[in-house]
Design a protein around this motif. Structure first.
Motif, PDB file in Angstrom:
ATOM      1  N   GLY A   1      -7.343  -7.559   1.396  1.00 58.52           N
ATOM      2  CA  GLY A   1      -7.239  -6.162   0.982  1.00 58.52           C
ATOM      3  C   GLY A   1      -5.818  -5.853   0.555  1.00 58.52           C
ATOM      4  O   GLY A   1      -5.443  -6.042  -0.612  1.00 58.52           O
ATOM      5  N   GLN A   2      -5.013  -5.395   1.522  1.00 58.78           N
ATOM      6  CA  GLN A   2      -3.623  -5.024   1.208  1.00 58.78           C
ATOM      7  C   GLN A   2      -2.877  -6.230   0.628  1.00 58.78           C
ATOM      8  O   GLN A   2      -2.974  -7.341   1.158  1.00 58.78           O
ATOM      9  N   GLY A   3      -2.135  -5.998  -0.439  1.00 57.94           N
ATOM     10  CA  GLY A   3      -1.460  -7.099  -1.107  1.00 57.94           C
ATOM     11  C   GLY A   3      -0.152  -7.480  -0.440  1.00 57.94           C
ATOM     12  O   GLY A   3       0.886  -6.902  -0.732  1.00 57.94           O
TER      13      GLY A   3
ATOM     14  N   PHE B   1      -3.947  -9.818  -7.732  1.00 54.01           N
ATOM     15  CA  PHE B   1      -5.254  -9.226  -7.461  1.00 54.01           C
ATOM     16  C   PHE B   1      -6.289  -9.683  -8.489  1.00 54.01           C
ATOM     17  O   PHE B   1      -5.995  -9.780  -9.684  1.00 54.01           O
TER      18      PHE B   1
ATOM     19  N   TYR C   1       5.391  -6.524 -10.601  1.00 57.20           N
ATOM     20  CA  TYR C   1       4.758  -7.855 -10.733  1.00 57.20           C
ATOM     21  C   TYR C   1       5.302  -8.612 -11.941  1.00 57.20           C
ATOM     22  O   TYR C   1       4.626  -9.501 -12.483  1.00 57.20           O
TER      23      TYR C   1
ATOM     24  N   PHE D   1      -4.976   0.982   2.013  1.00 61.96           N
ATOM     25  CA  PHE D   1      -4.419  -0.317   2.407  1.00 61.96           C
ATOM     26  C   PHE D   1      -4.311  -0.398   3.926  1.00 61.96           C
ATOM     27  O   PHE D   1      -4.662  -1.395   4.550  1.00 61.96           O
TER      28      PHE D   1
ATOM     29  N   LYS E   1       7.413  -8.583  -4.178  1.00 61.44           N
ATOM     30  CA  LYS E   1       6.396  -9.511  -4.702  1.00 61.44           C
ATOM     31  C   LYS E   1       7.026 -10.819  -5.138  1.00 61.44           C
ATOM     32  O   LYS E   1       6.554 -11.894  -4.811  1.00 61.44           O
TER      33      LYS E   1
ATOM     34  N   ASN F   1      -1.547  -3.076 -11.407  1.00 51.87           N
ATOM     35  CA  ASN F   1      -2.311  -3.056 -10.158  1.00 51.87           C
ATOM     36  C   ASN F   1      -3.251  -1.858 -10.218  1.00 51.87           C
ATOM     37  O   ASN F   1      -2.784  -0.744 -10.481  1.00 51.87           O
TER      38      ASN F   1
ATOM     39  N   TYR G   1      -2.149   2.926  -9.295  1.00 50.62           N
ATOM     40  CA  TYR G   1      -1.636   2.623  -7.949  1.00 50.62           C
ATOM     41  C   TYR G   1      -1.559   3.907  -7.123  1.00 50.62           C
ATOM     42  O   TYR G   1      -1.174   4.956  -7.635  1.00 50.62           O
TER      43      TYR G   1
ATOM     44  N   ARG H   1     -11.542  -5.099  -5.356  1.00 48.11           N
ATOM     45  CA  ARG H   1     -10.316  -5.859  -5.604  1.00 48.11           C
ATOM     46  C   ARG H   1     -10.017  -6.795  -4.434  1.00 48.11           C
ATOM     47  O   ARG H   1     -10.003  -6.365  -3.292  1.00 48.11           O
TER      48      ARG H   1
HETATM   49  N1  GLN Z   1       0.899  -2.722  -3.225  1.00 47.95           N
HETATM   50  C1  GLN Z   1       0.036  -3.164  -2.174  1.00 47.95           C
HETATM   51  C2  GLN Z   1      -1.385  -3.271  -2.697  1.00 47.95           C
HETATM   52  O1  GLN Z   1      -1.701  -2.777  -3.754  1.00 47.95           O
HETATM   53  C3  GLN Z   1      -0.004  -2.252  -0.993  1.00 47.95           C
HETATM   54  C4  GLN Z   1       1.242  -1.668  -0.524  1.00 47.95           C
HETATM   55  C5  GLN Z   1       0.946  -0.583   0.450  1.00 47.95           C
HETATM   56  O2  GLN Z   1       0.235  -0.778   1.421  1.00 47.95           O
HETATM   57  N2  GLN Z   1       1.416   0.588   0.171  1.00 47.95           N
HETATM   58  O3  GLN Z   1      -2.186  -3.827  -2.022  1.00 47.95           O
END
Ligand code: GLN
Ligand code: PMP
Length: 409
Positions: A53-55, A337, A222, A37, A252, A191, A142, A385
């Protein structure tokens, strides 16, 4: 004599490298260092790419809630909170569990406030897993799961989720359980796949956890980001509550990922063990944010409905754009995502593509193989993703840029 020089030319990984960072982490420096990320966010910033990219959302959560944190600071909520969290937030978490799921954790003993879900996951795994134990997760998983299972010294076992719907094969899941399985670490909604597991899958997990006498740790960050399929907390299933720790966070739901306020709920003895570890990770979590999140959790149903509806609309905009760009799109039932298969464009290595995509078309994404062990990475080799928690015009612009990809590769 010169330990630093020896470390710079290692012949074997140092102990922290072996234990903490598994094959699931794609560090730009050879598998070590930054997470995927961080790497992709940095690359997006360097290239000026749209960061899918990063959520993290590109719009902050409710103004009233941000003002509540400001007011808490002004009112002097600036010293350590109690290790288990302020009572107001523990009560708000308990009320949230009751209101949405009919669960009734005791705010005194069955709720723990953590520094994001990340700390809750780490503290729970470190409390209950050790050498000789197996921790079972789905794959892809994850990134922090692999890292912390490594830190605990336990063995990480996985059961695959396969495209297009990313539901587990229940027979394969059953065989993944062994006499050593100590914890099943569930992530629902999931995720990176966006899967929301139905009652039948959750029932099987509970049945298997009971048969093998293991703990269920359920990461539900989520929980409110679902698009039709309703989230069912595994703890609400018959036979699950006495062996389940549920983890969630404010990041989130309230678009406040930088506040890092999370929580763990479950039976008193299990929560107490997590609290013991948490004490020595951070001791306590951001005081003024805790009271603001207590207020946030009490927002009316309309707020929660709106969060999911807005995100569903964004999912649809990006999914349409990705389809038009020539990808196979796996529409998610939850999270923020969406995964695509790049193979229809003749691209078979999504890790390589993710590194080149910002330079090629000005969009950043995350390759799915980084959420996998080597076998799973091979299965997901062409999957990518994208995060859709961004303004609609940003998603439209990203889609327009991605539409040019076919001609470039
Ligand atoms: N949960 C977020 C993702 O999947 C990222 C969080 C993080 O950078 N650790 O994108
Ligand atoms: N679990 C999952 C599945 C996630 O995607 C994330 C990323 N945000 C986290 C946990 C971490 O949550 P927090 O930011 O609250 O630590």
């Amino acid at each position: 004599m010169h330990p630093r020089r020896e470390l710079s030319t290692p012949t074997a990984p140092a102990p922290w490298q072996r234990t903490a960072l598994g094959a699931n982490l794609l560090g730009s420096d050879g598998g070590l260092g930054v997470t995927i990320f961080e790497e992709m966010t940095t690359l997006a910033a360097q290239t000026g790419a749209i960061n899918l990219g990063q959520g993290f959302p590109d719009e902050d959560g409710p103004l009233d809630i941000r003002e509540a944190a400001r007011a808490a600071i002004a009112a002097g909520a600036n010293q350590y909170a109690p290790g288990k969290g302020i009572l107001q937030l523990r009560e708000a978490v308990a009320q949230h569990q009751e209101r949405f799921y009919g669960l009734s954790p005791d705010p005194q003993t069955e709720v723990l406030i953590t520094t994001g879900a990340t700390e809750g996951i780490a503290a729970a795994l470190l409390a209950f897993a050790g050498p000789g134990d197996e921790v079972l997760t789905f794959e892809p998983f994850y990134d922090s799961y692999g890292a912390v299972i490594g830190l605990s010294g336990a063995t990480h076992v996985t059961a695959p989720l396969l495209a297009p719907d990313f539901m587990p094969d229940l027979a394969a899941l059953e065989t993944a359980f062994t006499g050593q399985t100590r914890i099943v670490l569930l992530n629902n909604p999931h995720n990176p796949t966006g899967a929301v597991f139905p009652r039948s899958v959750l029932e099987r997990i509970v049945e298997l956890a009971r048969r093998h006498n293991c703990l269920i740790i359920s990461d539900e960050v989520y929980e409110h980001l679902t698009f039709g399929a309703r989230h069912i907390p595994v703890a609400s299933l018959p036979g699950a509550a006495d062996r389940t720790l549920t983890i969630s966070s404010a990041g989130k739901t309230f678009s406040l990922t930088g506040w890092k306020i999370g929580w763990v709920t479950g039976p008193e003895d299990l929560v107490a063990a997590v609290r013991t570890v948490k004490q020595f990770l951070t001791y306590s979590s951001g005081t003024p944010f805790q009271s603001a999140i207590a207020t946030a959790l009490g927002l009316p149903d309309a707020f929660y409905d709106e969060v999911a509806a807005t995100l569903k609309h964004k999912r649809d905009i990006l999914s349409e754009g990705l389809k038009a760009a020539g990808f196979d799109v796996f529409s998610p039932q939850g999270t923020y995502f969406v995964n695509v298969d790049t193979a229809p464009l003749g691209i078979h290595d999504s890790v390589d593509l993710a590194r080149r995509l910002p330079g090629l078309v000005g969009v950043a994404a995350i390759p799915v193989p980084v959420f996998c062990h080597p076998g799973g990475a091979e299965r997901t080799r062409s999957l990518l993703r994208f995060a859709f928690c961004k303004k609609t015009e940003v998603l439209e612009e990203a889609a327009a840029r991605l539409a040019t990809l076919g001609g470039l590769v």
